[in-house]
Design a protein around this motif. Structure first.
Motif, short mmCIF file in Angstrom:
data_model
loop_
_atom_site.label_atom_id
_atom_site.label_comp_id
_atom_site.label_asym_id
_atom_site.label_seq_id
_atom_site.Cartn_x
_atom_site.Cartn_y
_atom_site.Cartn_z
N LEU A 137 0.83 -1.21 0.00
CA LEU A 137 0.00 0.00 0.00
C LEU A 137 0.86 1.26 0.00
O LEU A 137 0.52 2.25 -0.66
N LYS A 189 -8.73 0.88 -0.43
CA LYS A 189 -7.67 -0.01 -0.92
C LYS A 189 -7.78 -1.35 -0.20
O LYS A 189 -7.72 -1.40 1.01
N LEU A 202 -8.06 -0.54 -5.96
CA LEU A 202 -8.06 0.86 -5.60
C LEU A 202 -9.38 1.49 -6.07
O LEU A 202 -9.66 1.50 -7.27
#
Length: 185
Positions: free
Chosen positions: A73, A100, A182
């Motif tokens: 991430l 995410k 995403l």
């Protein structure tokens, strides 16, 4: 990490040298510990429709605080990545990403994932494997474009999630992929 924007055949970013050697080793060690949590395809999304098997691999969604999730991430959220999208509208959309999720997938002999698309804005795929590479196949193809990328360790791609994509059949063991969905919200 190095990023390269490609407009052809569809807008996407190629990622290289995502992690340092030490980070790769830490990531591989952590992923080995997670393997006992891997689930069958039906538990990790879009495995099949009406009895038709679309996906054959094992996977699990990672918690944000787990080391592999934190590390990946951090890379896909890096400002350098958002700025790498050359068309400004793509950069602006990438900047709006607020959701995410990270999926760890492990492909073994005979595993594959037929053509599908994801329900996020962007999909990031990060590939890892041990050396020497313990498998053949497992290539990513953007189905509508016939654009194929082999899964080289410590590389990845980010593309618009509406693009149909697939993973060719793996011969051998050990194709590892961290997928980051995403989106918004």
């Amino acid at each position: 990490m190095r990023t390269k924007f490609r407009e052809w055949p569809t807008p996407h970013l190629l990622l290289n040298d995502i992690f340092s050697l030490g980070e790769q080793e830490e990531m591989m060690s952590e992923l080995t510990e997670i393997e006992d949590r891997l689930e069958f395809p039906g538990r990790t999304g879009s495995a099949g429709i009406s009895g038709f098997e679309r996906k054959r691999n094992m996977g699990t969604f990672l918690e944000d605080g787990e080391t592999p999730a934190r590390m990946v991430l951090a890379r896909v959220s890096d400002r350098q990545v958002a700025k790498a999208w050359e068309p400004n509208w793509l950069s602006e959309i990438y900047d709006t990403v607020s959701s995410k999720r990270v999926l760890y997938s492990l492909y073994g002999n005979g595993d594959r994932y037929l053509s599908h698309r994801d329900s996020s804005l962007f999909t990031a795929l990060i590939w890892l494997h041990s050396y020497p590479k313990p498998f053949e196949g497992g290539d990513l193809t953007l189905s509508d474009h016939g654009y194929t990328l082999p899964p080289a360790s410590n590389t990845g791609i980010i593309f618009l999630s509406h693009e149909y994509h697939e993973v060719s059949e793996v011969q051998g063991e050990g194709r590892q992929c961290l997928t980051v969905f995403l989106g918004k919200g």
